[in-house]
Design a protein around this motif. Sequence first.
Motif, PDB file in Angstrom:
ATOM      1  N   VAL A 191      45.766  45.214  29.783  1.00 38.84           N
ATOM      2  CA  VAL A 191      46.944  44.349  29.906  1.00 38.84           C
ATOM      3  C   VAL A 191      48.022  45.055  30.724  1.00 38.84           C
ATOM      4  N   ARG A 192      48.303  46.296  30.397  1.00 38.34           N
ATOM      5  CA  ARG A 192      49.343  47.044  31.119  1.00 38.34           C
ATOM      6  C   ARG A 192      48.967  47.267  32.578  1.00 38.34           C
ATOM      7  N   ALA A 193      47.700  47.562  32.838  1.00 37.87           N
ATOM      8  CA  ALA A 193      47.247  47.743  34.226  1.00 37.87           C
ATOM      9  C   ALA A 193      47.397  46.441  35.006  1.00 37.87           C
ATOM     10  N   ALA A 194      47.066  45.320  34.379  1.00 39.30           N
ATOM     11  CA  ALA A 194      47.186  44.022  35.043  1.00 39.30           C
ATOM     12  C   ALA A 194      48.634  43.728  35.395  1.00 39.30           C
ATOM     13  N   ILE A 195      49.534  43.920  34.449  1.00 37.77           N
ATOM     14  CA  ILE A 195      50.960  43.672  34.714  1.00 37.77           C
ATOM     15  C   ILE A 195      51.446  44.563  35.850  1.00 37.77           C
ATOM     16  N   ASP A 196      51.066  45.826  35.816  1.00 37.14           N
ATOM     17  CA  ASP A 196      51.479  46.747  36.884  1.00 37.14           C
ATOM     18  C   ASP A 196      51.007  46.243  38.246  1.00 37.14           C
ATOM     19  N   LEU A 197      49.741  45.884  38.330  1.00 39.01           N
ATOM     20  CA  LEU A 197      49.185  45.443  39.611  1.00 39.01           C
ATOM     21  C   LEU A 197      49.751  44.098  40.048  1.00 39.01           C
ATOM     22  N   PHE A 198      49.909  43.177  39.121  1.00 40.53           N
ATOM     23  CA  PHE A 198      50.484  41.877  39.484  1.00 40.53           C
ATOM     24  C   PHE A 198      51.894  42.064  40.026  1.00 40.53           C
ATOM     25  N   ALA A 199      52.653  42.967  39.410  1.00 38.51           N
ATOM     26  CA  ALA A 199      54.022  43.223  39.867  1.00 38.51           C
ATOM     27  C   ALA A 199      54.037  43.923  41.227  1.00 38.51           C
ATOM     28  N   GLU A 200      53.105  44.824  41.449  1.00 39.26           N
ATOM     29  CA  GLU A 200      53.064  45.605  42.689  1.00 39.26           C
ATOM     30  C   GLU A 200      52.538  44.807  43.879  1.00 39.26           C
ATOM     31  N   GLN A 201      51.449  44.071  43.664  1.00 35.12           N
ATOM     32  CA  GLN A 201      50.783  43.448  44.809  1.00 35.12           C
ATOM     33  C   GLN A 201      50.614  41.942  44.692  1.00 35.12           C
ATOM     34  N   GLY A 202      51.094  41.375  43.597  1.00 35.09           N
ATOM     35  CA  GLY A 202      50.975  39.941  43.408  1.00 35.09           C
ATOM     36  C   GLY A 202      49.718  39.566  42.643  1.00 35.09           C
ATOM     37  N   TYR A 203      49.788  38.427  41.998  1.00 35.47           N
ATOM     38  CA  TYR A 203      48.670  37.948  41.188  1.00 35.47           C
ATOM     39  C   TYR A 203      47.434  37.673  42.042  1.00 35.47           C
ATOM     40  N   ASP A 204      47.614  36.953  43.136  1.00 31.75           N
ATOM     41  CA  ASP A 204      46.470  36.560  43.957  1.00 31.75           C
ATOM     42  C   ASP A 204      45.751  37.739  44.577  1.00 31.75           C
ATOM     43  N   ALA A 205      46.463  38.793  44.915  1.00 35.38           N
ATOM     44  CA  ALA A 205      45.855  39.958  45.569  1.00 35.38           C
ATOM     45  C   ALA A 205      45.206  40.923  44.580  1.00 35.38           C
ATOM     46  N   THR A 206      45.412  40.708  43.308  1.00 38.85           N
ATOM     47  CA  THR A 206      44.868  41.605  42.282  1.00 38.85           C
ATOM     48  C   THR A 206      43.499  41.114  41.839  1.00 38.85           C
ATOM     49  N   THR A 207      42.563  42.047  41.735  1.00 35.23           N
ATOM     50  CA  THR A 207      41.201  41.709  41.304  1.00 35.23           C
ATOM     51  C   THR A 207      40.923  42.291  39.923  1.00 35.23           C
ATOM     52  N   VAL A 208      39.921  41.744  39.274  1.00 32.20           N
ATOM     53  CA  VAL A 208      39.483  42.268  37.988  1.00 32.20           C
ATOM     54  C   VAL A 208      39.026  43.716  38.154  1.00 32.20           C
ATOM     55  N   THR A 209      38.322  43.998  39.220  1.00 33.11           N
ATOM     56  CA  THR A 209      37.875  45.366  39.475  1.00 33.11           C
ATOM     57  C   THR A 209      39.071  46.307  39.597  1.00 33.11           C
ATOM     58  N   GLY A 210      40.091  45.866  40.305  1.00 35.52           N
ATOM     59  CA  GLY A 210      41.299  46.686  40.457  1.00 35.52           C
ATOM     60  C   GLY A 210      41.987  46.938  39.132  1.00 35.52           C
ATOM     61  N   ILE A 211      42.046  45.923  38.287  1.00 35.53           N
ATOM     62  CA  ILE A 211      42.658  46.076  36.967  1.00 35.53           C
ATOM     63  C   ILE A 211      41.869  47.088  36.144  1.00 35.53           C
ATOM     64  N   ALA A 212      40.557  46.921  36.130  1.00 33.81           N
ATOM     65  CA  ALA A 212      39.709  47.827  35.355  1.00 33.81           C
ATOM     66  C   ALA A 212      39.847  49.266  35.860  1.00 33.81           C
ATOM     67  N   GLU A 213      39.841  49.440  37.171  1.00 33.84           N
ATOM     68  CA  GLU A 213      39.973  50.794  37.730  1.00 33.84           C
ATOM     69  C   GLU A 213      41.326  51.395  37.370  1.00 33.84           C
ATOM     70  N   ARG A 214      42.396  50.619  37.467  1.00 37.35           N
ATOM     71  CA  ARG A 214      43.730  51.129  37.126  1.00 37.35           C
ATOM     72  C   ARG A 214      43.767  51.564  35.657  1.00 37.35           C
ATOM     73  N   ALA A 215      43.053  50.838  34.803  1.00 42.03           N
ATOM     74  CA  ALA A 215      43.022  51.160  33.376  1.00 42.03           C
ATOM     75  C   ALA A 215      42.046  52.291  33.050  1.00 42.03           C
ATOM     76  N   GLY A 216      41.272  52.722  34.059  1.00 37.40           N
ATOM     77  CA  GLY A 216      40.281  53.769  33.818  1.00 37.40           C
ATOM     78  C   GLY A 216      39.066  53.253  33.089  1.00 37.40           C
ATOM     79  N   LEU A 217      38.753  51.986  33.307  1.00 36.37           N
ATOM     80  CA  LEU A 217      37.636  51.336  32.629  1.00 36.37           C
ATOM     81  C   LEU A 217      36.740  50.648  33.665  1.00 36.37           C
ATOM     82  N   THR A 218      35.679  50.040  33.185  1.00 38.58           N
ATOM     83  CA  THR A 218      34.773  49.336  34.079  1.00 38.58           C
ATOM     84  C   THR A 218      35.062  47.836  34.068  1.00 38.58           C
TER      85      THR A 218
END
Length: 190
Positions: free
Chosen positions: A13-40
Amino acid sequence: MARWEPNARERLVRAAIDLFAEQGYDATTVTGIAERAGLTKTTFFRHFPDKREVLFAGQELHSRTLGEAVAAAPASATPLQAVAAALDALAATFTDDRRDFAARLLTVIAANDELRERAAFKHDQLAAAIAGALRERGTPGPAAGIAAELGVRAFDAAYARWSDTSVARTLADLAREALDELRSALAALG
């Protein structure tokens, strides 16, 4: 990447919020969220069906909390008193360390049509939980629906106020105040 680390859901959740705020919702991917969180990516999908739902984690718990609190209100409570008790119960689940998160969440949702639509659906589901519990208490359908809608509107307004970290009041106090404001507005309609 570790096989298991605690708090995977919260980290996503925190990784998603960070990425959505940084690069926008549309530009954020599930893979990017997982990587930011240190997960798969697989771990992401164990917790959420898609990237939109990561922002609405806890909706089921919120609905259950509201419904149970309405049901637990004293038998002598009016529908709006039962709703106030439900708002108190829900507000108690939000700790002050989540205020910054709340502000960022509201900003991300406001910037995206799809997320605003999902937020409206959540609003409706929370109102349905309250209305259903009120009907179980014997409140007639229309009155239950109006009381539930007032409750969720009050909570939404209070949450927005509470997300401002300069406001030194509890979410429960803000929710009660917002409900009182709506009650007064309703009375002014005649």
